[in-house]
Design an enzyme around this catalytic site. Structure first.
Site, mmCIF file in Angstrom:
data_model
loop_
_atom_site.group_PDB
_atom_site.id
_atom_site.type_symbol
_atom_site.label_atom_id
_atom_site.label_comp_id
_atom_site.label_asym_id
_atom_site.label_seq_id
_atom_site.Cartn_x
_atom_site.Cartn_y
_atom_site.Cartn_z
ATOM 1 N N GLY A 280 -5.656 -9.989 4.213
ATOM 2 C CA GLY A 280 -5.383 -10.683 2.918
ATOM 3 C C GLY A 280 -6.851 -11.277 2.310
ATOM 4 C CE LYS B 91 0.210 -6.959 6.774
ATOM 5 N NZ LYS B 91 0.058 -6.267 5.586
ATOM 6 C CG HIS C 139 -0.961 -10.745 3.297
ATOM 7 N ND1 HIS C 139 -1.733 -9.866 2.928
ATOM 8 C CD2 HIS C 139 -0.844 -11.965 2.472
ATOM 9 C CE1 HIS C 139 -2.039 -10.092 1.748
ATOM 10 N NE2 HIS C 139 -1.644 -11.304 1.556
ATOM 11 C CG MET D 22 -2.045 -1.185 1.247
ATOM 12 S SD MET D 22 -2.923 -1.133 -0.158
ATOM 13 C CE MET D 22 -4.365 0.121 0.597
ATOM 14 C CB ALA D 23 4.552 1.941 -0.550
ATOM 15 C CB CYS E 294 6.764 -5.045 1.949
ATOM 16 S SG CYS E 294 6.821 -4.280 0.242
ATOM 17 N N GLY F 5 -6.748 -3.740 2.936
ATOM 18 C CA GLY F 5 -5.729 -3.038 2.116
ATOM 19 C C GLY F 5 -6.248 -2.685 0.693
#
Length: 325
Positions: A185, A123, A153, A1-2, A84, A208
């Protein structure tokens, strides 16, 4: 989500009922701390509490320093990113690549927790490779280190965002830990949120990609969990009002050049499934100023309203399918 969960977006999600929102991922590399992108990501001015700053890196000392810096900058929670899957992040042994080295994971957790007096959250993913999921060990070590909450996730790094999220290991982790566990997720509807909560027993769910262009998903989920009933889909007038308000905030936050360009992806997400939206987007991408961009978006929605466009159940379902691909 960057590139998505900036301050304007987080504020909007909280407005629609998100109980918590974490910043974009910020590198622990102090040589990049004053870059334009990093300064935007670390801008918490006027943000609704609690303010959570997400940091990423591979060196325990650098991450501890980054945590202290973000707390001094206003963060009330520090979130460590070990989830990530992006290649450019994993190539630096950051994000989910850290799951390959459990000793390094432990040293990072210990260093960051010891560095600050605010809660530190984590996370992460199920593991690095399918068939080598190590989340049970990582989660146990995280709790021992003093991690305040774990967001998990349901994929490995190998999965990236392909296949479907797996919730059985999240369920096992929740049963083992005493700290809050948050499931993430493929949660893209009120029904899916309730299913994951019921199946895994987790304390919360994290949204997300499903919130991109659909920040009201938090309102929908909250209402369904409380009442068991669905809210009506937002009207075209509401979508228009939310989008135009979002654009105004993006323009004010980023300025003329970046504001126009960053807004394009948000406009595309908001207009998925609407009449003639593909043609509209292709034209919108050519606009080079915020004033003209705002004008063409406003005109597009005004035309939809003239023709009585509504967000039908079929369109909502099509949008949901797109969000999970």
């Amino acid at each position: 989500m960057a590139g998505v969960t900036d301050r304007p977006f987080r504020t909007l999600c909280k407005y629609f009922g998100a109980g918590h929102a974490v910043s974009e991922m910020m590198t622990s590399d102090k040589t990049l701390r004053m870059s334009k992108k990093s300064l935007y990501r670390a801008n918490f001015d006027g943000e609704i509490a609690p303010i959570s700053a997400q940091i990423a890196g591979s060196d325990p000392v650098d991450l501890a320093e980054a945590a202290r810096y973000q707390v001094a900058n206003g963060a009330q929670i520090v979130d460590i990113n070990m989830g990530c899957p992006a290649k450019k992040v994993c190539n630096k042994l950051a994000g989910s690549a850290l799951l390959q080295d459990e000793d390094l994971v432990a040293r990072i957790l210990d260093a960051v927790v010891a560095a600050v007096d605010v809660p530190v959250t984590l996370k992460t993913r199920l593991g690095y490779l399918n068939g080598q999921e190590n989340i049970i060990r990582v989660a146990k070590r995280a709790e021992e280190a003093g991690i305040a909450a774990l967001a998990l996730h349901g994929r490995t790094r190998e999965d990236m965002y392909l296949n479907t999220a797996r919730y059985s290991l999240i369920k096992d982790v929740k049963a083992m830990l005493n700290i809050p566990v948050i499931a993430n997720g493929d949660i893209d509807s009120p029904e899916k949120a309730k299913y994951v909560l019921d199946y895994t027993g987790v304390d919360a769910v994290m949204i997300g990609r499903a919130a991109q262009g659909r920040p009201w998903i938090f309102r929908e989920i909250g209402h369904y969990l409380k009442t068991g009933e669905h809210l009506a889909a937002p009207s075209i007038q509401e979508v228009k009002d939310v989008l135009l308000g979002h654009l105004s905030e993006l323009y004010a936050f980023y300025g003329e050049y970046s504001g126009c360009r960053i807004s394009r992806k948000h406009i595309a997400w908001y207009t998925r499934g609407l009449r003639s939206s593909n043609e509209f987007r292709q034209n919108m991408y050519q606009v080079e100023s915020t004033a003209e961009q705002y004008k063409v978006v406003e005109s597009y929605f005004d035309n939809l309203l003239i023709h009585g466009e509504i967000m039908s159940d079929v369109q909502v379902e099509q949008i949901n399918l797109l969000e999970t691909k």
